[in-house]
Motif scaffolding. Structure first.
Motif, PDB file in Angstrom:
ATOM      1  N   MET A  49       0.925  -1.097  -0.110  1.00  0.00           N
ATOM      2  CA  MET A  49       0.096  -0.071   0.045  1.00  0.00           C
ATOM      3  C   MET A  49       0.719   1.381  -0.060  1.00  0.00           C
ATOM      4  N   LYS A  50       1.878   1.286   1.026  1.00  0.00           N
ATOM      5  CA  LYS A  50       2.786   2.376   1.034  1.00  0.00           C
ATOM      6  C   LYS A  50       3.596   2.543  -0.403  1.00  0.00           C
ATOM      7  N   THR A  51       3.993   1.537  -0.808  1.00  0.00           N
ATOM      8  CA  THR A  51       4.735   1.432  -1.985  1.00  0.00           C
ATOM      9  C   THR A  51       3.985   1.927  -2.956  1.00  0.00           C
ATOM     10  N   ASP A  52       2.652   1.580  -3.275  1.00  0.00           N
ATOM     11  CA  ASP A  52       1.762   2.094  -4.165  1.00  0.00           C
ATOM     12  C   ASP A  52       1.442   3.682  -4.236  1.00  0.00           C
ATOM     13  N   ILE A  53       1.594   4.155  -2.835  1.00  0.00           N
ATOM     14  CA  ILE A  53       1.641   5.921  -2.975  1.00  0.00           C
ATOM     15  C   ILE A  53       2.578   6.165  -3.401  1.00  0.00           C
ATOM     16  N   LEU A  54       3.925   5.648  -3.058  1.00  0.00           N
ATOM     17  CA  LEU A  54       5.246   6.432  -3.470  1.00  0.00           C
ATOM     18  C   LEU A  54       5.503   6.242  -5.083  1.00  0.00           C
ATOM     19  N   MET A  55       4.961   5.034  -5.471  1.00  0.00           N
ATOM     20  CA  MET A  55       5.006   4.854  -6.978  1.00  0.00           C
ATOM     21  C   MET A  55       4.317   5.655  -7.647  1.00  0.00           C
ATOM     22  N   GLN A  56       2.916   6.158  -7.165  1.00  0.00           N
ATOM     23  CA  GLN A  56       2.003   6.881  -7.959  1.00  0.00           C
ATOM     24  C   GLN A  56       2.805   8.338  -7.697  1.00  0.00           C
ATOM     25  N   PHE A  57       3.250   8.761  -6.862  1.00  0.00           N
ATOM     26  CA  PHE A  57       3.899   9.930  -6.640  1.00  0.00           C
ATOM     27  C   PHE A  57       4.993  10.188  -7.597  1.00  0.00           C
ATOM     28  N   ALA A  58       5.968   8.960  -7.568  1.00  0.00           N
ATOM     29  CA  ALA A  58       6.993   8.918  -8.522  1.00  0.00           C
ATOM     30  C   ALA A  58       6.427   9.312 -10.023  1.00  0.00           C
TER      31      ALA A  58
END
Ligand code: 23J
Ligand code: MN
Length: 258
Positions: free
Chosen positions: A1-10
């Motif tokens: 979940m956290k990874t998804d947020i950061l991937m979306q951010f990138a």
């Protein structure tokens, strides 16, 4: 979940859905520094000295030494800067919890008022009028005062007269309102310091320093490009240098805008 947020951010950064705005002034020997009355100590201007430039002093490398005061150009004010903030834990550039260097910003545009009156002071009433339009300032947000003062060049920036500097800033009543009733993380301005030019005459003197830092809050000075931010929704990155016991530091202030 956290990874998804950061991937979306990138992806949003790479694709331009989130833009990065530079709120920092360029640093050189012309950068304005605060001028206090002569009985007080002086801050150094920014100075660059070449060590080598692909020459006999260093055939393959270019580098410089630089010197300046902690409060030079676009810079961060830490709570320890003021006597009222000296006893807070984590109050210096090296000890402030790093999470605090990423925070949202509210931007109030008083450029019209500042153009008409160099001594314009931002009042709680004016901020409440802004809140009626844009919503309440969230706790932990910066309040940035847009004056377009950063467009001024040379002596117009400090606007020094016989009775001192004339630069807009927060009204003495605004600072306790922001610190206590809104719990902002700090106050930012386009002036050479966060306080108004005439703030040495206020009661208390330099309220944005004494009350903000007394409340363990921060300052940002000599900001620019505030006209490129929305009233609400930008995220600021405000990392000072990790100077041990530093009272502040030049800072490359960046804003993320959706
Ligand atoms: C020292 C004394 C008074 C002031 C300041 C510094 C600043 O504005 C600053 O840069 O923190 S008003
Ligand atoms: Mn400062």
């Amino acid at each position: 979940m956290k990874t998804d947020i950061l991937m979306q951010f990138a992806q949003a950064l790479a694709g331009g859905a989130i833009r990065v705005i530079d709120l920092s002034q360029a640093l050189d020997s012309d950068t304005a520094i605060i001028q206090l009355p002569p009985e007080f100590g002086r801050t150094w201007p920014f100075r660059l000295e070449e060590i080598s430039r692909y020459d006999a002093r260093g055939p393959a490398w270019y580098w410089n030494n630089f010197s300046c005061g902690e409060h030079t150009g676009t810079h961060f004010d830490a709570p320890v800067h003021w006597v009222s903030g000296k006893d807070h834990a984590g109050n210096a550039t090296d000890s402030i919890p790093v999470e605090k260097f990423i925070a949202p910003a509210c931007v109030i545009d008083v450029s019209r008022e500042a153009a008409e009156d160099a001594d314009f002071l931002l009042t709680p009433r004016r901020v409440e009028a802004w809140e009626a339009e844009h919503g309440r300032i969230d706790a932990g947000s910066w309040l940035l005062m847009r004056t377009d003062w950063s467009r001024r060049r040379g002596p117009q920036f400090a606007n020094m007269k016989e009775d001192g500097s004339h630069v807009p800033g927060p009204h003495p009543d605004l600072v306790p309102f922001l610190a206590r009733e809104r719990d902002v993380i700090g106050f930012g301005s386009e002036g050479v310091g966060t306080d108004a030019g005439q703030a040495f005459r206020f009661d208390p003197p330099f309220p944005c320093h004494s009350i903000m830092h007394g409340s363990n809050k921060f300052g940002l000075a000599s900001l620019t490009n505030l006209d490129r931010l929305p009233p609400k929704g930008a995220i600021l990155l405000t990392t000072p240098l990790k100077i041990v016991n530093g009272s502040g530091s030049p800072c490359r202030v960046l804003a993320l805008v959706g």
